[in-house]
Design a protein around this motif. Structure first.
Motif, short mmCIF file in Angstrom:
data_model
loop_
_atom_site.label_atom_id
_atom_site.label_comp_id
_atom_site.label_asym_id
_atom_site.label_seq_id
_atom_site.Cartn_x
_atom_site.Cartn_y
_atom_site.Cartn_z
N ILE A 69 24.20 47.31 31.62
CA ILE A 69 23.42 48.42 32.15
C ILE A 69 23.50 49.63 31.21
CG2 ILE A 69 23.34 50.15 34.00
CD1 ILE A 69 23.99 47.90 35.98
N LEU A 70 24.70 49.95 30.75
CA LEU A 70 24.86 51.11 29.86
C LEU A 70 24.16 50.90 28.53
CD1 LEU A 70 28.58 52.14 30.53
CD2 LEU A 70 26.48 53.08 31.54
N ALA A 71 24.21 49.69 28.01
CA ALA A 71 23.50 49.39 26.76
C ALA A 71 21.99 49.51 26.96
CB ALA A 71 23.87 48.00 26.26
N ALA A 72 21.50 49.00 28.07
CA ALA A 72 20.07 49.09 28.36
C ALA A 72 19.63 50.54 28.52
CB ALA A 72 19.74 48.29 29.62
N ALA A 73 20.49 51.37 29.11
CA ALA A 73 20.17 52.79 29.25
C ALA A 73 20.14 53.48 27.89
CB ALA A 73 21.19 53.46 30.16
N HIS A 74 20.98 53.03 26.97
CA HIS A 74 20.94 53.56 25.60
C HIS A 74 19.62 53.21 24.94
CE1 HIS A 74 22.85 54.97 21.86
NE2 HIS A 74 22.15 54.01 21.28
N LEU A 75 19.12 52.02 25.21
CA LEU A 75 17.84 51.58 24.65
C LEU A 75 16.65 52.29 25.28
CD1 LEU A 75 16.18 49.36 22.97
CD2 LEU A 75 16.11 48.13 25.16
N ALA A 76 16.60 52.30 26.60
CA ALA A 76 15.37 52.64 27.31
C ALA A 76 15.46 53.90 28.16
CB ALA A 76 14.97 51.46 28.22
N GLY A 77 16.66 54.48 28.30
CA GLY A 77 16.83 55.61 29.20
C GLY A 77 17.21 55.14 30.59
N PRO A 78 17.99 55.92 31.32
CA PRO A 78 18.46 55.49 32.64
C PRO A 78 17.36 55.32 33.66
CG PRO A 78 19.04 57.78 32.22
CD PRO A 78 18.54 57.24 30.93
N GLY A 79 16.28 56.12 33.53
CA GLY A 79 15.17 55.97 34.48
C GLY A 79 14.52 54.61 34.41
N SER A 80 14.30 54.12 33.19
CA SER A 80 13.69 52.80 33.02
C SER A 80 14.60 51.70 33.54
CB SER A 80 13.38 52.56 31.54
OG SER A 80 12.39 53.44 31.08
N VAL A 81 15.91 51.88 33.36
CA VAL A 81 16.85 50.87 33.84
C VAL A 81 16.87 50.84 35.37
CG1 VAL A 81 19.28 50.16 33.87
CG2 VAL A 81 18.24 51.01 31.76
N LYS A 82 16.82 52.01 36.00
CA LYS A 82 16.73 52.07 37.46
C LYS A 82 15.53 51.26 37.96
CE LYS A 82 18.87 56.49 38.76
NZ LYS A 82 19.61 56.04 39.94
N LYS A 83 14.37 51.50 37.34
CA LYS A 83 13.15 50.81 37.77
C LYS A 83 13.26 49.31 37.57
CE LYS A 83 10.29 54.85 36.79
NZ LYS A 83 9.28 55.45 35.88
N TYR A 84 13.84 48.90 36.46
CA TYR A 84 14.01 47.48 36.18
C TYR A 84 14.90 46.83 37.24
CZ TYR A 84 15.42 43.23 33.67
OH TYR A 84 15.68 41.92 33.32
N LEU A 85 16.03 47.42 37.52
CA LEU A 85 16.96 46.84 38.48
C LEU A 85 16.37 46.83 39.89
CD1 LEU A 85 20.29 48.49 37.26
CD2 LEU A 85 19.66 46.08 37.02
N ARG A 86 15.80 47.95 40.30
CA ARG A 86 15.34 48.08 41.68
C ARG A 86 14.07 47.28 41.97
NH1 ARG A 86 16.89 54.40 43.18
NH2 ARG A 86 19.08 54.21 42.49
N SER A 87 13.41 46.82 40.91
CA SER A 87 12.27 45.91 41.10
C SER A 87 12.67 44.46 40.83
CB SER A 87 11.13 46.30 40.14
OG SER A 87 11.49 46.04 38.79
N TRP A 88 13.98 44.24 40.64
CA TRP A 88 14.48 42.90 40.30
C TRP A 88 13.79 42.34 39.06
CZ3 TRP A 88 18.65 40.36 42.29
CH2 TRP A 88 19.29 41.00 43.37
N GLY A 89 13.63 43.21 38.08
CA GLY A 89 13.10 42.79 36.79
C GLY A 89 11.60 42.75 36.70
N ALA A 90 10.90 43.13 37.78
CA ALA A 90 9.44 43.10 37.75
C ALA A 90 8.86 44.25 36.94
CB ALA A 90 8.87 43.13 39.17
N THR A 91 9.52 45.40 36.96
CA THR A 91 9.10 46.53 36.15
C THR A 91 9.87 46.47 34.84
OG1 THR A 91 8.66 47.88 38.09
CG2 THR A 91 8.91 49.04 36.01
N ALA A 92 9.19 46.08 33.79
CA ALA A 92 9.86 45.78 32.52
C ALA A 92 9.61 46.88 31.50
CB ALA A 92 9.39 44.44 31.98
#
Length: 219
Positions: free
Chosen positions: A157-180
């Motif tokens: 999760i922390l690596a993904a936030a470094h890549l995409a920002g924490p907001g994008s990671v929230k959306k990815y997780l909370r959509s179960w990967g549907a929001t990519a």
């Protein structure tokens, strides 16, 4: 962090039924981590890509799954571990930070930043600390779950936030990967979660206003 583009969304499925319930005690413990009014999208950009930083082909030292191993692996992926790199979009240093992200963690002098490996290491920790604070609820909810075939871990999760920002990671997780999300070079949140999963990042303390501070050398 290199500039990120090509963000896309798919209608979330199973949205209402897939989240987890927390005990009253767990909810109370996480209540302090409110992200209202925080900038969560600061790494995302929409400029067209041109060229990619060439890869440096060398072996990483064997550092195991420690925090040190985690940050060195991320640095190697971002820049080949080179502190002096500046890409065509102005992203700087070993971890490819943008100016906006650096200002969020208290770094305002790009020249000083590029010339100081110590400041770059402090910036990586501060950014991870801030992202961990923002994502603490999601770490608690999703760690150990499998999304798009990848087990979710705190370090992923922390690596993904470094890549995409924490907001994008929230959306990815909370959509179960549907929001990519993918960056200019096609690197996705899923890719970073898989590549950097399973490291021990307990060393990183969540802090809302984390700043990059060089620790004094002990003599």
């Amino acid at each position: 962090m290199r500039r990120k583009i090509a963000k896309f969304s798919i209608l979330p499925v199973f949205a209402g039924s897939m989240f987890f319930s927390f005990s009253t005690k767990e909810a109370a413990n996480l209540e302090m981590f409110s992200t209202s009014n925080l900038d969560l999208e600061y790494t995302v950009s929409f400029e067209e890509p041109e060229t990619e930083i060439p890869e440096v082909h060398s072996d990483l030292p064997i550092l195991g799954k420690s925090y040190l191993g985690f940050k060195e692996a991320v640095g190697f992926k971002e820049s080949g571990g080179r502190y002096s790199v500046v890409n065509e979009y102005g992203y700087m240093g070993k971890y490819q930070f943008g100016k906006g992200t650096l200002e969020l963690i208290g770094v305002y002098n790009p020249t000083e930043f590029l010339n100081s490996p110590e400041l770059q290491e402090a910036a990586f920790y501060a950014n991870a600390s801030r992202n961990k604070w923002i994502l603490i609820r999601d770490i608690a909810r999703f760690e150990g779950k499998v999304i798009n075939g990848v087990e979710v871990t705190e370090s992923g999760i922390l690596a993904a936030a470094h890549l995409a920002g924490p907001g994008s990671v929230k959306k990815y997780l909370r959509s179960w990967g549907a929001t990519a999300f993918s960056d200019a070079f096609g690197t996705s949140i899923r890719n970073y979660m898989k590549r950097f999963g399973g490291y021990d990042t307990s060393f990183v303390n969540p802090e809302r206003r984390a700043k990059a501070v060089i620790q004094p050398t002990r003599t």
